[in-house]
Design an enzyme around this catalytic site. Structure first.
Site, PDB file in Angstrom:
ATOM      1  N   PHE A  49      30.296  -7.170 -70.066  1.00 45.33           N
ATOM      2  CA  PHE A  49      31.119  -7.326 -71.414  1.00 45.33           C
ATOM      3  C   PHE A  49      31.554  -6.018 -71.809  1.00 45.33           C
ATOM      4  O   PHE A  49      31.606  -5.625 -72.967  1.00 45.33           O
ATOM      5  CB  PHE A  49      30.586  -8.109 -72.380  1.00 45.33           C
ATOM      6  CG  PHE A  49      30.212  -9.674 -72.132  1.00 45.33           C
ATOM      7  CD1 PHE A  49      31.265 -10.379 -71.631  1.00 45.33           C
ATOM      8  CD2 PHE A  49      28.978 -10.060 -71.875  1.00 45.33           C
ATOM      9  CE1 PHE A  49      31.078 -11.720 -71.208  1.00 45.33           C
ATOM     10  CE2 PHE A  49      28.603 -11.421 -71.543  1.00 45.33           C
ATOM     11  CZ  PHE A  49      29.680 -12.186 -70.905  1.00 45.33           C
ATOM     12  N   GLY A 108      31.684 -10.492 -62.118  1.00 45.05           N
ATOM     13  CA  GLY A 108      31.569 -11.894 -62.305  1.00 45.05           C
ATOM     14  C   GLY A 108      32.887 -12.398 -62.692  1.00 45.05           C
ATOM     15  O   GLY A 108      33.057 -13.600 -62.949  1.00 45.05           O
ATOM     16  N   THR A 109      34.158 -11.578 -62.771  1.00 45.93           N
ATOM     17  CA  THR A 109      35.316 -12.144 -63.010  1.00 45.93           C
ATOM     18  C   THR A 109      36.215 -12.548 -61.951  1.00 45.93           C
ATOM     19  O   THR A 109      37.113 -13.070 -62.082  1.00 45.93           O
ATOM     20  CB  THR A 109      36.138 -10.789 -63.522  1.00 45.93           C
ATOM     21  OG1 THR A 109      35.780  -9.626 -62.981  1.00 45.93           O
ATOM     22  CG2 THR A 109      35.303 -10.301 -64.958  1.00 45.93           C
ATOM     23  N   GLY A 153      46.057  -8.350 -66.332  1.00 48.46           N
ATOM     24  CA  GLY A 153      44.757  -8.398 -66.605  1.00 48.46           C
ATOM     25  C   GLY A 153      44.412  -9.575 -67.367  1.00 48.46           C
ATOM     26  O   GLY A 153      45.181  -9.865 -68.396  1.00 48.46           O
ATOM     27  N   GLU A 196      40.026  -9.923 -71.020  1.00 48.32           N
ATOM     28  CA  GLU A 196      39.799  -9.782 -72.262  1.00 48.32           C
ATOM     29  C   GLU A 196      40.578 -10.566 -73.516  1.00 48.32           C
ATOM     30  O   GLU A 196      39.987 -10.841 -74.588  1.00 48.32           O
ATOM     31  CB  GLU A 196      39.786  -8.245 -72.653  1.00 48.32           C
ATOM     32  CG  GLU A 196      38.303  -7.461 -72.180  1.00 48.32           C
ATOM     33  CD  GLU A 196      38.564  -6.163 -71.690  1.00 48.32           C
ATOM     34  OE1 GLU A 196      38.179  -5.333 -72.420  1.00 48.32           O
ATOM     35  OE2 GLU A 196      39.412  -5.402 -71.193  1.00 48.32           O
TER      36      GLU A 196
HETATM   37 MO1  MOS Z   1      35.451  -4.462 -70.926  1.00 45.49          MO
HETATM   38  S1  MOS Z   1      34.743  -3.980 -72.938  1.00 45.49           S
HETATM   39  O1  MOS Z   1      36.546  -3.052 -70.857  1.00 45.49           O
HETATM   40  O2  MOS Z   1      34.072  -4.457 -70.040  1.00 45.49           O
END
Ligand code: MOS
Length: 758
Positions: free
Chosen positions: A251, A478-479, A717, A720
């Site tokens: 994160f 993990g993404t 992306g 976020e």
């Molecule tokens: Mo994200 S805050 O750019 O890991």
């Protein structure tokens, strides 16, 4: 003759729901996380934390600890050896939020700052010794005041990434237009300190053989970490290797190096043994960053028909005493809506806290909470539907720089979201909607997040057994990066995803981007495509030069490499030869090709304004009798370019929504004004959203328009954006249900006691 697909060709995995290729490793326990690496003779390090937040370390008593069982050393300022400072380099080099090395001086600037470190043969012995170290302080009152007033700073200030003008964006005369605007909103919104709580604790395992330093670290940016450590220990970069095979999420807290890492390295250097240092959950609240508290004043001026005439966004973020973290709350403000007069400016307030750092959607997430909340308040004042207000103020270009958007389909997001949610059934009066005896609240907000690329390199290997290896020194936090790279390589080389080996997370691989800013996928795409093109060129050359090859008399230009086969363009794929066959006939085991691509991030002369967009529609249920508030339904629509993997993609947005529920209703780090300590520094006391807080019904829709200005696959992306704007949609729904506008997160039950809506 109808064209037939050759049997060897596999349908492209791009855009298909593809399960994580690393999933089996994770669920069977064979995935190696940082703290899983073990070495003969390995020692364990446990840091000693300062128990004051402001003052001076006067004396350290270590003699009792030194005599305890298994203890090899108690390291402190007097004996740790040189740890040099590091500087920000050109490009993307040397980024650190907390710049001061560990044990650099005797000043204590925040609670939990490391003042010593016990090293022993077992973790338990090291912990016991760390607990036995006694410190004497010259103690000052810490400043952890939650009320943020900007410190006196010049108009251009240093940040972790370089210098920034405090007036971030300006056009027209916002103050004057505001003062004459017929309808206005002037409110201040507060977001609290939030702490990243990835499941995997931060830690370092350091191995130093005298010249070569090898670090196992759960890093979101192995190359940056390598560069910083090379500076801090005075080593050539090639003598430092960083390995990050798996990350139990980050994160943002694992983007840049933190002081525990240098302590572990110094311990390994001094004791000539591998050293493992894993910090505690409590330390995670103190010394590895957090999203800083923000206080944001938003002033909107509009005409009675709902057109914005002025937007002012003035905000302050808390920062550490010595460092320069800027939470860029204004990131999305200047391009979100059409408004002729605008000013975005920031200040910062120093506090006795550890350095803040990027946390999922840094800047835009707290920023859009404020500006989207203000838009909802404006809609209320205008008695206008909040979707309609946004549609009315949709810009044609990015008005902050007059650039066209590379791809913006926000109006379609509103339309689809409203339709899927059933928004037209909303009755605007507070507490006017009921279901099963519960009061319903419906709210919405928009979201945006930057789309850009970091520099990236990658390599592709084609092998004579028909398998492919793709390598890039980026990370999978993990993404789904392992899976994305396998999909892209499979698509380009015509082999199934399960025939692709993916190598990530190692500075011996081609330099890859940080796993940050939702930019990893967009950045690696062009590098992998370039590597695949280069591999194809090599295959064509091999095909024309190998004795016995059916293409021996052809020119390489007559040939193509597609779907796993080399063939004569004029004759079509069917007559082609699989690359593995070609390699075997040439007695080659592998063909290795390299690809690289440049950054767009920080481009001084961009041609397009590139962002992802979206919107959230949220339903809450409210039971005034027992003051029970739940998020009961969510519809989110995301316009993030082409979605390479709808399975992992949806998972990113769903995870962000869960985090958004936490941000809106639960998460906040509280500092004790006496000690300066984060007092809810545990997973029991720092409450994050869990399954029970998340509704059954989260609908995620992707528009899936490729953004070909960003890369040839059109992928932006998605890590976020799902969190951006979400809290504003929740607080809007809370207002609709209860009549209370909560302007300081998280929404507390106390905020809602005794309002209308009963
Ligand atoms: Mo994200 S805050 O750019 O890991």
């Amino acid at each position: 003759m109808p064209t037939t697909t050759p049997e060897t060709s596999t349908p492209s995995p791009l855009g298909r729901a593809t399960p994580r290729v690393d999933g089996p490793h994770k669920v069977t326990g064979t995935a190696q996380y940082t703290s899983d690496f073990r070495f003969p003779g390995m020692l364990y390090a446990v840091p000693v934390e300062a128990t004051i937040a402001n003052g001076r370390l006067v004396r350290l008593e270590t003699s009792a600890a030194e005599k305890m069982p298994g203890v090899r050393a108690i390291l402190h300022r007097g004996n740790i050896g040189p740890i040099y400072r590091s500087t920000l380099g050109p490009g993307f080099e040397g980024i650190v939020d907390e710049r001061r090395p560990p044990f650099d001086d005797d000043l204590i600037l925040y609670y939990g700052q490391y003042i010593a470190c016990a090293v022993a043969d077992t973790f338990e012995n090291a912990k016991a010794a760390a607990d036995a170290v006694r410190a004497t302080y010259d103690r000052q009152t810490p400043n952890v005041d939650p009320n943020l007033v900007a410190d006196d700073e010049p108009s251009v200030v240093a940040t972790s990434f370089g210098e920034v003008n405090r007036v971030e964006s300006e056009r027209g005369d916002a103050a004057r237009a505001f003062s004459s605007a017929p309808v206005t909103v002037d409110q201040t919104y507060v977001t609290p300190t939030e702490t990243h709580n990835p499941i995997e604790l931060q830690g370092t395992t350091a191995v130093w053989d005298g010249s070569m330093l090898t670090i196992y670290e759960e890093s979101q940016g192995v190359f940056n970490l390598r560069g910083v450590l090379a500076q801090m220990f005075g080593l050539p970069q090639e003598n430092v290797r960083v390995i990050t095979k798996y990350v139990g999420s980050g994160f943002g807290s694992k983007l840049w190096p933190w002081t525990h890492c240098a302590i572990a390295v110094a311990a390994a250097r001094q004791l000539q043994k591998p050293v493992k240092l894993v910090i505690s959950r409590k330390m995670m609240f103190q010394s590895v960053g957090h999203r800083p508290r923000t206080q944001q004043r938003v002033r909107l001026g509009a005409s009675p028909d709902g057109r914005l005439v002025s937007l002012q966004h003035d905000y302050v973020n808390a920062q550490a005493m010595r460092d320069n973290y800027h939470e860029d709350c204004g990131e999305a403000t200047a391009f979100m809506y059409s408004v002729p007069n605008l000013r975005v400016a920031f200040g910062r307030a120093r506090r006795n806290v550890g350095s803040p750092t990027s946390m999922r959607g840094p800047g835009a997430v707290p920023g859009l909470y404020a500006t989207e909340s203000a838009m909802n308040e404006l809609a209320d004042k205008l008695k206008m539907d909040p979707v309609q207000l946004r549609v009315l103020n949709e810009p044609k270009v990015d008005e902050s720089n007059n650039l066209p958007f590379s791809s913006r389909h926000l109006l379609e997001c509103y339309q689809l979201g409203a339709e899927k949610f059933g928004w037209s059934k909303r009755t605007p009066a507070v507490a006017s909607m009921k279901r099963d005896g519960l009061t319903l609240g419906w709210g919405m907000a928009s979201c945006a997040w930057i789309a850009a690329r970091f520099p990236a390199e990658a390599s592709i290997q084609l092998r004579d057994d028909g398998t492919v290896r793709v390598a890039c020194g980026t990370q999978d936090i993990g993404t789904g990066t392992y899976t994305n790279l396998a999909q892209i390589a499979a698509d380009r080389t015509g082999v199934p995803v399960d025939k692709v080996e993916v190598a990530l997370g190692d500075t011996t691989l081609p330099a890859g981007p940080i796993s940050g800013g939702s930019m990893a996928t967009a950045s690696v795409v062009p590098a992998v495509l370039a590597a695949a093109d280069s591999a194809g060129a090599q295959l064509r050359a091999i095909a024309t030069s190998t004795p016995g090859s059916p293409f021996q008399k052809r020119s390489a230009d007559d040939l193509a490499f597609e779907a796993g086969r080399v063939f004569v363009k004029a004759e079509g794929r069917e007559k082609g030869i699989p690359f593995a066959e070609l390699l075997r006939s040439a007695r080659l085991r592998v063909v290795t090709a390299h690809g690289e691509s440049a950054a767009t991030f920080g481009d001084p002369n961009p041609k397009y304004s590139m962002h992802s967009f979206g919107c959230h529609f949220v339903e809450v249920t409210w039971q005034p009798e027992i003051a029970r508030l739940r998020v009961s339904r969510v519809v989110t629509v995301i316009d993030a370019g082409r979605i390479l993997n709808p399975l992992t993609g949806r998972n990113q947005i769903e995870g962000a929504i869960a985090m958004g529920i936490g941000m809106a209703l639960l998460e906040h780090t509280t500092y004790d004004p006496q000690s300066g300590a984060p007092i809810n520094a545990s997973l029991a006391d720092y409450v994050v959203a869990v399954n029970a807080d998340v509704p059954q019904s989260i609908e995620v829709h992707f528009l899936d328009y490729p953004d070909l200005h960003l890369n040839a696959l059109g992928a932006r992306g998605i890590g976020e954006i799902g969190l951006a704007g979400f809290a504003a949609a929740v607080t809007d729904a809370v207002h609709h249900a209860t009549g209370v506008r909560v302007r300081e997160l998280p929404v507390r039950i106390e905020d809602l006691l005794g309002p209308v809506g009963s």
